[in-house]
Design a protein around this motif. Structure first.
Motif, PDB file in Angstrom:
ATOM      1  N   LEU A 167      -0.725  25.368  -7.024  1.00  0.00           N
ATOM      2  CA  LEU A 167      -0.021  24.034  -7.226  1.00  0.00           C
ATOM      3  C   LEU A 167      -0.435  23.094  -6.681  1.00  0.00           C
ATOM      4  O   LEU A 167      -0.567  21.795  -7.012  1.00  0.00           O
ATOM      5  CB  LEU A 167       1.362  24.292  -7.097  1.00  0.00           C
ATOM      6  N   ILE A 168      -0.930  22.985  -5.343  1.00  0.00           N
ATOM      7  CA  ILE A 168      -1.409  21.873  -4.384  1.00  0.00           C
ATOM      8  C   ILE A 168      -2.598  21.406  -5.154  1.00  0.00           C
ATOM      9  O   ILE A 168      -2.762  20.216  -5.541  1.00  0.00           O
ATOM     10  CB  ILE A 168      -1.642  22.301  -3.186  1.00  0.00           C
ATOM     11  N   GLN A 169      -3.528  22.143  -5.633  1.00  0.00           N
ATOM     12  CA  GLN A 169      -4.780  21.895  -6.253  1.00  0.00           C
ATOM     13  C   GLN A 169      -4.359  21.152  -7.578  1.00  0.00           C
ATOM     14  O   GLN A 169      -5.070  20.068  -7.916  1.00  0.00           O
ATOM     15  CB  GLN A 169      -5.735  23.118  -6.594  1.00  0.00           C
ATOM     16  N   ALA A 170      -3.461  21.493  -8.493  1.00  0.00           N
ATOM     17  CA  ALA A 170      -3.175  20.883  -9.685  1.00  0.00           C
ATOM     18  C   ALA A 170      -2.461  19.668  -9.563  1.00  0.00           C
ATOM     19  O   ALA A 170      -2.767  18.641 -10.145  1.00  0.00           O
ATOM     20  CB  ALA A 170      -1.961  21.974 -10.399  1.00  0.00           C
ATOM     21  N   ILE A 171      -1.804  19.453  -8.424  1.00  0.00           N
ATOM     22  CA  ILE A 171      -1.301  18.053  -7.886  1.00  0.00           C
ATOM     23  C   ILE A 171      -2.351  17.143  -7.844  1.00  0.00           C
ATOM     24  O   ILE A 171      -2.289  16.124  -8.169  1.00  0.00           O
ATOM     25  CB  ILE A 171      -0.215  18.096  -7.012  1.00  0.00           C
ATOM     26  N   GLN A 172      -3.192  17.480  -6.794  1.00  0.00           N
ATOM     27  CA  GLN A 172      -4.332  16.756  -6.472  1.00  0.00           C
ATOM     28  C   GLN A 172      -5.326  16.365  -7.565  1.00  0.00           C
ATOM     29  O   GLN A 172      -5.420  15.256  -7.847  1.00  0.00           O
ATOM     30  CB  GLN A 172      -5.073  17.343  -5.350  1.00  0.00           C
ATOM     31  N   GLN A 173      -5.462  17.194  -8.473  1.00  0.00           N
ATOM     32  CA  GLN A 173      -6.290  17.089  -9.704  1.00  0.00           C
ATOM     33  C   GLN A 173      -5.598  16.018 -10.676  1.00  0.00           C
ATOM     34  O   GLN A 173      -6.226  14.884 -11.093  1.00  0.00           O
ATOM     35  CB  GLN A 173      -6.424  18.254 -10.603  1.00  0.00           C
ATOM     36  N   ALA A 174      -4.334  16.142 -10.639  1.00  0.00           N
ATOM     37  CA  ALA A 174      -3.420  15.265 -11.534  1.00  0.00           C
ATOM     38  C   ALA A 174      -3.470  13.921 -11.137  1.00  0.00           C
ATOM     39  O   ALA A 174      -3.456  12.794 -11.921  1.00  0.00           O
ATOM     40  CB  ALA A 174      -1.922  15.621 -11.749  1.00  0.00           C
ATOM     41  N   LEU A 175      -3.349  13.694  -9.585  1.00  0.00           N
ATOM     42  CA  LEU A 175      -3.335  12.302  -9.082  1.00  0.00           C
ATOM     43  C   LEU A 175      -4.798  11.777  -8.911  1.00  0.00           C
ATOM     44  O   LEU A 175      -4.914  10.600  -8.630  1.00  0.00           O
ATOM     45  CB  LEU A 175      -2.582  12.362  -7.907  1.00  0.00           C
ATOM     46  N   GLU A 176      -5.716  12.653  -9.041  1.00  0.00           N
ATOM     47  CA  GLU A 176      -7.167  12.175  -8.358  1.00  0.00           C
ATOM     48  C   GLU A 176      -8.119  11.938  -9.690  1.00  0.00           C
ATOM     49  O   GLU A 176      -9.040  11.418  -9.554  1.00  0.00           O
ATOM     50  CB  GLU A 176      -7.755  12.895  -7.389  1.00  0.00           C
ATOM     51  N   GLN A 192       0.834  -1.347  -0.101  1.00  0.00           N
ATOM     52  CA  GLN A 192       0.119   0.010  -0.161  1.00  0.00           C
ATOM     53  C   GLN A 192       0.940   1.175  -0.039  1.00  0.00           C
ATOM     54  O   GLN A 192       1.832   1.179   0.597  1.00  0.00           O
ATOM     55  CB  GLN A 192      -0.881   0.040   1.012  1.00  0.00           C
ATOM     56  N   THR A 193       0.492   2.264  -0.581  1.00  0.00           N
ATOM     57  CA  THR A 193       1.210   3.579  -0.642  1.00  0.00           C
ATOM     58  C   THR A 193       0.429   4.838  -0.331  1.00  0.00           C
ATOM     59  O   THR A 193      -0.732   4.752  -0.765  1.00  0.00           O
ATOM     60  CB  THR A 193       1.869   3.820  -2.069  1.00  0.00           C
ATOM     61  N   TRP A 194       0.669   5.719   0.476  1.00  0.00           N
ATOM     62  CA  TRP A 194      -0.004   6.689   1.038  1.00  0.00           C
ATOM     63  C   TRP A 194       0.576   8.097   0.415  1.00  0.00           C
ATOM     64  O   TRP A 194       1.873   8.000   0.269  1.00  0.00           O
ATOM     65  CB  TRP A 194      -0.216   6.753   2.479  1.00  0.00           C
ATOM     66  N   LEU A 195       0.093   8.987  -0.014  1.00  0.00           N
ATOM     67  CA  LEU A 195       0.599  10.078  -0.915  1.00  0.00           C
ATOM     68  C   LEU A 195      -0.016  11.457   0.219  1.00  0.00           C
ATOM     69  O   LEU A 195      -1.055  11.394   0.674  1.00  0.00           O
ATOM     70  CB  LEU A 195      -0.076  10.411  -2.364  1.00  0.00           C
ATOM     71  N   SER A 196       1.216  12.045   0.554  1.00  0.00           N
ATOM     72  CA  SER A 196       0.917  13.139   1.098  1.00  0.00           C
ATOM     73  C   SER A 196       1.340  14.610   0.904  1.00  0.00           C
ATOM     74  O   SER A 196       2.764  14.355   0.289  1.00  0.00           O
ATOM     75  CB  SER A 196       1.565  13.213   2.818  1.00  0.00           C
ATOM     76  N   LEU A 197       0.809  15.771   0.933  1.00  0.00           N
ATOM     77  CA  LEU A 197       1.545  17.017   0.664  1.00  0.00           C
ATOM     78  C   LEU A 197       1.891  17.656   1.900  1.00  0.00           C
ATOM     79  O   LEU A 197       1.108  17.534   2.844  1.00  0.00           O
ATOM     80  CB  LEU A 197       0.457  17.861  -0.174  1.00  0.00           C
ATOM     81  N   VAL A 198       3.031  18.221   1.964  1.00  0.00           N
ATOM     82  CA  VAL A 198       3.771  18.818   2.965  1.00  0.00           C
ATOM     83  C   VAL A 198       3.075  19.949   3.228  1.00  0.00           C
ATOM     84  O   VAL A 198       3.132  21.043   2.203  1.00  0.00           O
ATOM     85  CB  VAL A 198       5.022  18.566   3.058  1.00  0.00           C
TER      86      VAL A 198
END
Length: 122
Positions: free
Chosen positions: A101-110, A84-90
């Motif tokens: 940028l945080i929103q762009a990352i989350q959108q790209a990954l979700e 299992q892998t968990w992804l976290s933004l600092v």
């Protein structure tokens, strides 16, 4: 510094990293890997994993600096164990994280989930 998982992937960290690389690249986000636990602990015997040193050990942590248009990156941490892998933004203590940028990352990954084993943390 504070971080909590926003996405969970039902794959080992190395497999999840390939998917993340693809998704970030497709979203025109650049990234640099700054830490890899496998590399950092090579030759070390201080790991507390009960499977460390065997084929069953899949503990992993990877740190990525992700860049968009702004000069300041956002840090993404991948923590993997037991397939299992968990992804976290600092979230930085000074609160200067780049919200766009945080929103762009989350959108790209979700947005485009390639396999049924990937799901959001609730």
């Amino acid at each position: 510094m504070r971080f909590s998982p926003f996405l969970s992937v039902s794959h080992p960290c190395d497999e999840a990293m390939g998917w993340i690389h693809q998704r970030l690249t497709e979203a025109n986000l650049r990234f640099v890997q700054t830490f890899d636990l496998h590399e950092a602990r090579s030759g070390s015997s201080g790991c507390t994993c009960p499977y460390h040193g065997t084929e069953a050990c899949d503990c992993q942590m990877v740190v990525l600096l992700i860049y968009g248009l702004a000069h300041e990156p956002v840090t993404l941490v991948l923590h993997g164990s037991d397939g299992q892998t968990w992804l976290s933004l600092v979230d930085t203590p000074d609160g200067r994280s780049n919200a766009g940028l945080i929103q762009a990352i989350q959108q790209a990954l979700e947005t485009s989930i390639p396999e049924p084993g990937i799901h959001e943390e609730k």
